[in-house]
Scaffold this motif. Structure first.
Motif, short mmCIF file in Angstrom:
data_model
loop_
_atom_site.label_atom_id
_atom_site.label_comp_id
_atom_site.label_asym_id
_atom_site.label_seq_id
_atom_site.Cartn_x
_atom_site.Cartn_y
_atom_site.Cartn_z
N TYR A 36 0.86 -1.18 0.00
CA TYR A 36 0.00 0.00 0.00
C TYR A 36 0.90 1.23 0.00
N LYS A 37 0.85 1.96 -1.10
CA LYS A 37 1.73 3.11 -1.34
C LYS A 37 1.26 4.33 -0.55
N SER A 38 -0.03 4.45 -0.35
CA SER A 38 -0.61 5.56 0.44
C SER A 38 -1.96 5.11 0.97
N SER A 39 -2.67 6.01 1.60
CA SER A 39 -3.97 5.65 2.16
C SER A 39 -5.04 5.44 1.09
N THR A 40 -4.73 5.77 -0.17
CA THR A 40 -5.69 5.57 -1.26
C THR A 40 -5.14 4.74 -2.41
N PHE A 53 1.49 -7.40 -16.42
CA PHE A 53 0.70 -7.53 -15.21
C PHE A 53 0.07 -6.18 -14.88
N ARG A 54 -0.88 -6.20 -13.94
CA ARG A 54 -1.43 -4.96 -13.37
C ARG A 54 -1.95 -5.26 -11.98
N VAL A 55 -2.00 -4.24 -11.16
CA VAL A 55 -2.47 -4.34 -9.78
C VAL A 55 -3.97 -4.06 -9.74
N TYR A 56 -4.65 -4.74 -8.83
CA TYR A 56 -6.04 -4.42 -8.53
C TYR A 56 -6.20 -4.39 -7.02
N THR A 68 -14.03 -2.52 -6.70
CA THR A 68 -12.70 -2.96 -7.13
C THR A 68 -12.18 -2.02 -8.21
N VAL A 69 -10.90 -1.66 -8.11
CA VAL A 69 -10.25 -0.86 -9.16
C VAL A 69 -9.02 -1.60 -9.67
N TYR A 70 -8.73 -1.40 -10.94
CA TYR A 70 -7.57 -1.99 -11.62
C TYR A 70 -6.72 -0.86 -12.18
N TYR A 92 -7.75 -2.29 0.21
CA TYR A 92 -7.50 -3.52 0.96
C TYR A 92 -7.59 -4.69 -0.02
N GLY A 93 -6.96 -5.78 0.28
CA GLY A 93 -7.03 -6.98 -0.55
C GLY A 93 -6.41 -6.80 -1.93
N ALA A 94 -5.26 -6.15 -2.00
CA ALA A 94 -4.60 -5.93 -3.30
C ALA A 94 -4.10 -7.24 -3.89
N GLY A 95 -4.06 -7.30 -5.22
CA GLY A 95 -3.57 -8.48 -5.92
C GLY A 95 -2.96 -8.11 -7.25
#
Length: 99
Positions: A36-40, A53-56, A68-70, A92-95
């Motif tokens: 988590y890079k920041s609070s958002t 790849f990409r983060v969600y 959910t955001v990608y 929360y719950g990043a993947g």
């Protein structure tokens, strides 16, 4: 006897195509991690493989439905991907999604 030989040849060629078709999957990005890079913002990277790849992440918004955001952009191995929660959401719950 010719039919048996032809059948065996066809089976061997088919098996060869199956093996050849499986090799691109080995190119997927792997050795990935998220943080988590920041609070958002959730971030992540993959350091091995040759795929993209990409983060969600899931985003928690007080008094509203989670969503959910990608990262809209597919990234190359060795770079950083980010997914940003908007409207006051907390990640929360990043993947990692590989492509």
């Amino acid at each position: 006897m010719k039919r048996v030989g032809s059948l065996l040849t066809s089976l061997a060629l088919g098996a060869g195509l199956l093996v050849a078709g499986a090799s691109p999957a080995a190119a997927d990005a792997y050795d990935c991690r998220t943080w988590y890079k920041s609070s958002t913002t959730a971030a992540g990277t993959c350091v091995s493989g040759t795929g993209e790849f990409r983060v969600y992440t899931r985003c928690n918004r007080p008094w509203a439905q989670d969503y959910t955001v990608y990262d809209p952009t597919w990234r190359r191995v060795g770079t950083t991907s980010t997914a940003i929660c908007y409207s006051g959401g907390k990640p929360y719950g990043a993947g990692i999604q590989v492509h």
